[in-house]
Design an enzyme around this catalytic site. Structure first.
Site, PDB file in Angstrom:
ATOM      1  N   GLY A  12     -20.963  -2.376  51.007  1.00 35.89           N
ATOM      2  CA  GLY A  12     -19.556  -2.614  51.305  1.00 35.89           C
ATOM      3  C   GLY A  12     -18.823  -1.290  51.421  1.00 35.89           C
ATOM      4  N   GLU A  13     -17.539  -1.265  51.089  1.00 34.61           N
ATOM      5  CA  GLU A  13     -16.701  -0.059  51.126  1.00 34.61           C
ATOM      6  C   GLU A  13     -16.465   0.469  52.547  1.00 34.61           C
ATOM      7  OE1 GLU A  13     -18.047   3.139  48.665  1.00 34.61           O
ATOM      8  OE2 GLU A  13     -18.446   1.849  46.933  1.00 34.61           O
ATOM      9  N   GLY A  14     -16.973  -0.206  53.568  1.00 36.69           N
ATOM     10  CA  GLY A  14     -16.930   0.361  54.910  1.00 36.69           C
ATOM     11  C   GLY A  14     -18.104   1.275  55.194  1.00 36.69           C
TER      12      GLY A  14
END
Length: 356
Positions: free
Chosen positions: A313-315
């Site tokens: 996640g987190e980009g």
């Protein structure tokens, strides 16, 4: 029009055709750059200009939020990690920070529903402290889902008005793969056991608890599945609603977005229902190891740029793919044409002296 969003026009088809024509004139065999060519043509169509410009202000927005369902054993980490990771993002110590620096992007954090206090600089759009446990209660009230959608829309406007020419949507929230899977499985008609992954790395017992929670949440979600806003209210969360508004508004503002993993793509599924045609403005950065992510990508008919078995996640997956997007722009915009370089084309036969 649905909740303030109208259908979204597609990127410029005439400019895309001009980009396709330019590709045939560049100093390379036709089609030899493969998917880079298709990608560059898409960027040109989004920008409405051929050749396209290299992205000057790529911006990551991380939507942070907690979920009540995390307190019921569906994650390998406690909810406190969400707030701690927000602080880590602000200190520059997370994967998203390192990857953004390499990819030429900057990072913004938005606390939408962290269950606790965060730095005031990231909390101006905060809707509530944690969303409801969706296996047994609604995630949000009607007023809260409206506020979260408006927050996402406002964040997109703020970034685009400040000059962002490419957006990356990212997420942070312990337990957020559970509502993501509920949304995706509900919208794709998939049974829970076929959609549930390991998230942060739950063991078999945790996976069984997660399947049960998703099953119960899907039972609650089915009656509202055809209304995207009601679906977010019952089975999403404030961060999901904000991401949905963000993605829909970015497309409305004709600004391309690179999607990240299962959480962001779950919001994208809802955003496409909210603003039909928005998906034409999005790229799938990568394919996560979460089974629900592949289901969502197929439903949106988006082909991921990379598949590196990532699930952070987190980009992070989107940022890992961003240099590929930059490469597609560079080759279309900066390569010489055959005429400019004085290079013969395949259509020009060699001159042969046939007179002996």
């Amino acid at each position: 029009m649905t909740h303030g969003f109208a259908p979204v026009p597609a990127p410029d088809a005439q400019v895309r055709a001009a980009a396709e024509q330019r590709q045939t004139q560049l100093t390379k065999p036709a089609g030899s750059l493969g998917k880079l060519e298709t990608l560059g043509n898409w960027v040109a169509a989004c920008q409405g200009a051929c050749p396209p410009q290299q992205f000057e202000r790529a911006r990551v927005v991380l939507f942070a939020g907690d979920h009540g369902v995390a307190k019921h054993g569906v994650s390998a980490y406690p909810s406190e990690v969400t707030g701690q990771m927000v602080a880590n993002f602000l200190a520059g110590g997370a994967a998203v920070n390192a990857l953004a620096a390499v990819a030429g992007a900057t990072v913004r954090v938005a606390d939408i529903a962290v269950d606790g206090d965060t730095d005031p600089s990231v909390a101006q759009h905060k809707v509530r402290c944690g969303s409801g446990a969706i296996d047994r209660e609604d995630a949000l009230t009607e007023d809260e889902v409206a506020a979260a959608l408006a927050a996402g829309r406002a964040i997109a406007d703020e970034e685009i008005d400040a000059g962002a020419d490419l957006l990356v949507a990212g997420d942070m929230g312990i337990g957020n793969t559970t509502p993501a899977t509920v949304l995706i499985a509900t919208l794709t008609g998939t049974e829970p056991v076929a959609a549930v992954g390991r998230g942060t790395g739950v063991d078999d017992t945790g996976w069984i608890r997660k399947v049960a929670a998703i099953r119960d949440a899907m039972r609650r979600a089915r009656p509202v599945a055809k209304d995207p806003v009601d679906l977010l209210r019952v089975a999403g969360g404030a961060d999901f609603a904000a991401m949905t508004g963000f993605l829909a508004q970015a497309a409305t503002r004709r600004t391309p977005v690179i999607l990240d993993g299962v959480v962001v793509t779950a919001a994208a599924l809802v955003a496409e229902d909210l603003a039909a045609g928005a998906k034409a403005w999005w790229l799938a950065g990568h394919r996560s190891t979460e089974p629900a992510h592949d289901l969502a990508l197929k439903h949106l008919r988006l082909e991921p740029l990379i598949d590196m078995e990532m699930r952070l996640g987190e980009g992070s997956g989107a940022l890992t793919a961003l240099p590929i997007v930059r490469a597609a722009v560079a080759t279309l915009a900066e390569m010489s044409t055959f005429a400019d370089a004085g290079v013969s084309t395949a259509d020009e036969p060699d001159t042969v002296d046939l007179v002996k």
